[in-house]
Design an enzyme around this catalytic site. Structure first.
Site, PDB file in Angstrom:
ATOM      1  N   GLY A  17      -0.325 -16.256   2.909  1.00  0.00           N
ATOM      2  CA  GLY A  17      -1.104 -17.372   3.269  1.00  0.00           C
ATOM      3  C   GLY A  17      -1.494 -17.685   4.915  1.00  0.00           C
ATOM      4  O   GLY A  17      -1.873 -18.644   5.334  1.00  0.00           O
ATOM      5  N   ASN A  19      -3.522 -16.233   6.615  1.00  0.00           N
ATOM      6  CA  ASN A  19      -4.907 -16.375   7.115  1.00  0.00           C
ATOM      7  C   ASN A  19      -5.282 -17.729   6.521  1.00  0.00           C
ATOM      8  O   ASN A  19      -6.272 -18.345   7.109  1.00  0.00           O
ATOM      9  CB  ASN A  19      -5.636 -15.276   6.360  1.00  0.00           C
ATOM     10  CG  ASN A  19      -5.689 -14.116   7.454  1.00  0.00           C
ATOM     11  OD1 ASN A  19      -6.324 -14.183   8.135  1.00  0.00           O
ATOM     12  ND2 ASN A  19      -5.073 -12.986   6.873  1.00  0.00           N
ATOM     13  N   MET A  92      -4.988 -10.389  -3.742  1.00  0.00           N
ATOM     14  CA  MET A  92      -4.936  -8.974  -4.064  1.00  0.00           C
ATOM     15  C   MET A  92      -5.741  -8.521  -5.482  1.00  0.00           C
ATOM     16  O   MET A  92      -5.182  -7.703  -5.914  1.00  0.00           O
ATOM     17  CB  MET A  92      -3.396  -8.578  -4.215  1.00  0.00           C
ATOM     18  CG  MET A  92      -2.899  -8.941  -2.736  1.00  0.00           C
ATOM     19  SD  MET A  92      -3.814  -8.100  -1.456  1.00  0.00           S
ATOM     20  CE  MET A  92      -2.944  -6.411  -1.439  1.00  0.00           C
ATOM     21  N   ILE A  94      -9.198  -8.096  -7.889  1.00  0.00           N
ATOM     22  CA  ILE A  94     -10.632  -7.682  -7.740  1.00  0.00           C
ATOM     23  C   ILE A  94     -11.473  -8.379  -8.598  1.00  0.00           C
ATOM     24  O   ILE A  94     -10.973  -8.682  -9.787  1.00  0.00           O
ATOM     25  CB  ILE A  94     -10.780  -6.205  -8.065  1.00  0.00           C
ATOM     26  CG1 ILE A  94      -9.890  -5.334  -7.052  1.00  0.00           C
ATOM     27  CG2 ILE A  94     -12.188  -5.859  -8.015  1.00  0.00           C
ATOM     28  CD1 ILE A  94     -10.028  -3.773  -6.960  1.00  0.00           C
ATOM     29  N   HIS A 111     -10.335  -7.678   5.508  1.00  0.00           N
ATOM     30  CA  HIS A 111      -9.798  -6.272   5.418  1.00  0.00           C
ATOM     31  C   HIS A 111      -9.050  -5.761   6.465  1.00  0.00           C
ATOM     32  O   HIS A 111      -9.842  -5.709   7.542  1.00  0.00           O
ATOM     33  CB  HIS A 111     -10.621  -5.302   4.787  1.00  0.00           C
ATOM     34  CG  HIS A 111     -10.062  -4.258   4.076  1.00  0.00           C
ATOM     35  ND1 HIS A 111      -9.596  -3.925   3.059  1.00  0.00           N
ATOM     36  CD2 HIS A 111     -10.253  -3.060   4.681  1.00  0.00           C
ATOM     37  CE1 HIS A 111      -9.131  -2.834   2.996  1.00  0.00           C
ATOM     38  NE2 HIS A 111      -9.473  -2.024   3.945  1.00  0.00           N
ATOM     39  N   ASP A 147     -14.633  -3.269  -1.020  1.00  0.00           N
ATOM     40  CA  ASP A 147     -14.557  -3.356   0.653  1.00  0.00           C
ATOM     41  C   ASP A 147     -15.757  -2.639   1.121  1.00  0.00           C
ATOM     42  O   ASP A 147     -15.643  -1.853   2.267  1.00  0.00           O
ATOM     43  CB  ASP A 147     -13.267  -2.689   0.997  1.00  0.00           C
ATOM     44  CG  ASP A 147     -11.887  -3.217   0.491  1.00  0.00           C
ATOM     45  OD1 ASP A 147     -11.070  -2.520   0.237  1.00  0.00           O
ATOM     46  OD2 ASP A 147     -11.890  -4.430   0.385  1.00  0.00           O
TER      47      ASP A 147
HETATM   48  C1  GRF Z   1      -3.312  -9.563   5.357  1.00  0.00           C
HETATM   49  O1  GRF Z   1      -2.942  -8.360   6.190  1.00  0.00           O
HETATM   50  C2  GRF Z   1      -4.743  -9.240   4.894  1.00  0.00           C
HETATM   51  O2  GRF Z   1      -5.662  -8.380   5.851  1.00  0.00           O
HETATM   52  C3  GRF Z   1      -4.720  -8.708   3.603  1.00  0.00           C
HETATM   53  O3  GRF Z   1      -3.559  -9.376   3.383  1.00  0.00           O
HETATM   54  C4  GRF Z   1      -2.685  -9.509   4.287  1.00  0.00           C
HETATM   55  C5  GRF Z   1      -1.921 -10.758   4.158  1.00  0.00           C
HETATM   56  O4  GRF Z   1      -2.585 -11.837   4.497  1.00  0.00           O
HETATM   57  N1  GRF Z   1      -5.767  -8.927   3.029  1.00  0.00           N
HETATM   58  P1  GRF Z   1      -2.094 -13.531   4.298  1.00  0.00           P
HETATM   59  O5  GRF Z   1      -0.920 -13.696   5.480  1.00  0.00           O
HETATM   60  O6  GRF Z   1      -1.634 -13.529   2.991  1.00  0.00           O
HETATM   61  O7  GRF Z   1      -3.083 -14.139   4.826  1.00  0.00           O
END
Ligand code: GRF
Length: 189
Positions: A17, A19, A92, A94, A111, A147
């Protein structure tokens, strides 16, 4: 923008998390057009849920094995609460074509590659194995092909001679945290 008329966003996660944290921090700023209304995780043990609960964001861990039921539950909640943006942030799973079609707002994803190169998984190792000079990250709209939605913003990151997928991923992740807010500003500017 004042809090009340910010666009309500849901953030979907599956893990750390980082992001989500970056988006949350951004959402508190005056210039952010969004506020985070909901966090959904496909994994009940996702570290990101500890963060969202600490920040008192409505947080749900859902079992996406029952995809159809869960997706319909989510759509109902989003509709009822007028959530207009979904940010897939390290998510993760779809989403089904049906979900993407039915959701009345925008869905965006981060991505870790310079799309259209390296769709799918193991993006960093693939770029290194291909001896690419650059990799990076992309924020794109989510459509019915994996994607493959319209690109909103990208950031290039140089691949260093001694890079491993781990060291490259670490550098790109830092750029992701800056890119996601920038992409949201661009979407609503
Ligand atoms: C990141 O590298 C993102 O690009 C991919 O998942 C990874 C982990 O993201 N989609 P986060 O730290 O859980 O936000």
């Amino acid at each position: 923008m004042i809090g009340t008329n910010k666009i309500k966003a849901a953030v979907f996660i599956s893990g750390t998390g980082s992001n989500l944290k970056a988006l949350y921090k951004f959402s508190l700023t005056k210039k952010s057009p969004i506020k985070i209304d909901l966090v959904i995780s496909s994994d009940k043990n996702a570290k990101g849920l500890l963060f969202s609960k600490k920040k008192k964001i409505i947080s749900k861990a859902l079992n996406f094995k029952k995809k159809k039921t869960i997706e319909n539950k989510i759509l109902k909640y989003l509709e009822k609460n007028n959530v207009r943006l979904i940010c897939l942030a390290g998510f993760m799973k779809i989403l089904s074509k049906n979900f993407i079609k039915k959701f009345k707002g925008e869905i965006v994803n981060i991505h870790p590659s310079l799309l259209p190169k390296y769709k799918g998984l193991n993006t960093h190792q693939r770029a290194i194995d291909n001896k690419d000079k650059f990799s990076g990250c992309t924020i794109h709209y989510v459509n019915q092909k994996l994607d493959s939605g319209k690109i909103i913003l990208q950031k290039r990151v140089k691949i260093l001679k001694l890079d491993t997928s781990k060291s490259l991923a670490k550098r790109i992740l830092k750029e992701e945290h800056k890119l996601f807010p920038k992409a949201i500003l661009k979407m609503y500017s």
